[in-house]
Write a protein that holds these residues in place. Structure first.
Motif, PDB file in Angstrom:
ATOM      1  N   THR A 268       0.830  -1.201   0.000  1.00  0.00           N
ATOM      2  CA  THR A 268       0.000   0.000   0.000  1.00  0.00           C
ATOM      3  C   THR A 268       0.869   1.257   0.000  1.00  0.00           C
ATOM      4  O   THR A 268       2.058   1.217   0.319  1.00  0.00           O
ATOM      5  CB  THR A 268      -0.914   0.031   1.239  1.00  0.00           C
ATOM      6  N   LEU A 269       0.229   2.367  -0.350  1.00  0.00           N
ATOM      7  CA  LEU A 269       0.924   3.649  -0.326  1.00  0.00           C
ATOM      8  C   LEU A 269       1.398   3.972   1.090  1.00  0.00           C
ATOM      9  O   LEU A 269       2.503   4.484   1.290  1.00  0.00           O
ATOM     10  CB  LEU A 269       0.002   4.758  -0.837  1.00  0.00           C
ATOM     11  N   LEU A 272       4.591   2.187   1.843  1.00  0.00           N
ATOM     12  CA  LEU A 272       5.731   2.823   1.177  1.00  0.00           C
ATOM     13  C   LEU A 272       6.158   4.093   1.909  1.00  0.00           C
ATOM     14  O   LEU A 272       7.352   4.360   2.069  1.00  0.00           O
ATOM     15  CB  LEU A 272       5.378   3.146  -0.274  1.00  0.00           C
TER      16      LEU A 272
END
Length: 310
Positions: A268-269, A272
């Motif tokens: 997922t963002l 990250l």
């Protein structure tokens, strides 16, 4: 040994350690986790001791050294690997890999507390950044931050236990590689006793292993745990702990990639973003930038001295 070779070796170790999180996730999903971990650690310990014996570096340890090894093994092997193996049954390999990336940062924080390492602005920013990264990671897990995964908590306890063990190893009088081998063997015995209590059918679960699972087991035990730790310790002797620790920043990256490639886990963002915060935290908080800054100041002073002499 050339620096370029040592750098390449460290990158290879980080690949092995990062992918090892994926390997452990696969293994604990098929076997009783504590029993499997005891066998894996024992195998790694035997490999280290055989390597040291073959190279003539294995020696007897005194009773005082044996006590140091035993206490350190409680944290480095028993607590660390117990919490990690159980935690991986309740969280994703991606989350576990990211949280494990905090090991250098937590070690640095403990060193400030127990070894009186000074607290600098870089270290303070690193601690804040690293823990912000963990918040991003766990907040993007199942249920969000309000439903914190117990697996994430277990993995963080594994990180804390590892950090405590590094402080003990720093204070110990035993050579690092000899200590590593005996810690793995002693700790695996205690883990096996613990598995008999917690997992009565744990040994029988090993009968269900397939050839591919045992290949993963051997790669984890021999390549990642035994050889990885030995060669990392050797790199520390050549480069020093600060310069070697910088490479640990690659560990969460390879953990994420392994979880994505081999387990089809979604990255997922938020994970990250958490990864970037953790890497920044480790770079700032592990002392590497402080050492670089100190070397730069010394070089500047030396250059100034030469100009005056001219």
């Amino acid at each position: 040994m050339r620096k370029s070779f040592i750098y390449a070796l460290l990158v290879g170790i980080m690949v092995a350690w990062g992918l090892n999180v994926t390997a452990l996730k696969i293994l604990v999903d098929h076997f009783a986790p504590v029993t499997l971990t005891a066998l894996r650690i024992f195998t790694a310990g035997v490999v280290v001791l055989l390597f040291l014996w073959g190279s003539g570096q294995l020696r007897k340890v005194s009773w005082n050294e044996a006590k140091q090894i035993g206490v350190a093994a409680l944290f480095s092997v028993v607590a660390h690997h117990f919490f990690l193996s159980v935690g991986l049954t309740r969280t994703t390999a991606a989350n576990a890999g990211l949280i494990l990336g905090l090991v250098p940062l937590v070690t640095s924080l403990l060193a400030m507390m127990f070894l009186r390492h000074r607290l600098t602005v870089f270290r303070l920013l690193g601690i804040a950044s690293g823990f912000c990264g963990v918040v991003f990671v766990v907040a993007n897990g199942d249920g969000g931050l309000g439903h914190l995964s117990v697996g994430d908590v277990y993995v963080f306890l594994a990180v804390l236990a590892q950090g405590i063990s590094f402080i003990m190893i720093k204070k110990a009088t035993v050579e690092a590689r000899v200590m590593t081998g005996w810690m793995l063997v002693f700790g695996s015995v205690w883990l096996f006793v613990l598995s008999l209590v917690l997992e009565p059918g744990g040994v029988s679960s090993l009968k269900d292993g397939t050839p591919s699972l045992w290949m993963i087991f051997l790669a984890s035990a021999v390549v990642a745990t035994a050889l990885g730790h030995m060669f990392y310790n050797q790199a520390v002797q050549h480069l020093g702990p600060a310069e070697s620790a910088v490479f640990i920043n690659l560990n969460p990256l390879f953990s994420l990639l392994g979880a994505y490639w081999f387990l089809d886990e979604t990255i997922t963002l938020g994970q990250l973003v958490g990864f970037l915060f953790i890497v920044a935290g480790v770079v700032l908080g592990s002392g590497g930038l402080d050492d670089m800054s100190a070397r730069f100041r010394r070089a500047k002073v030396a250059a100034g001295g030469r100009k005056v002499g001219m």
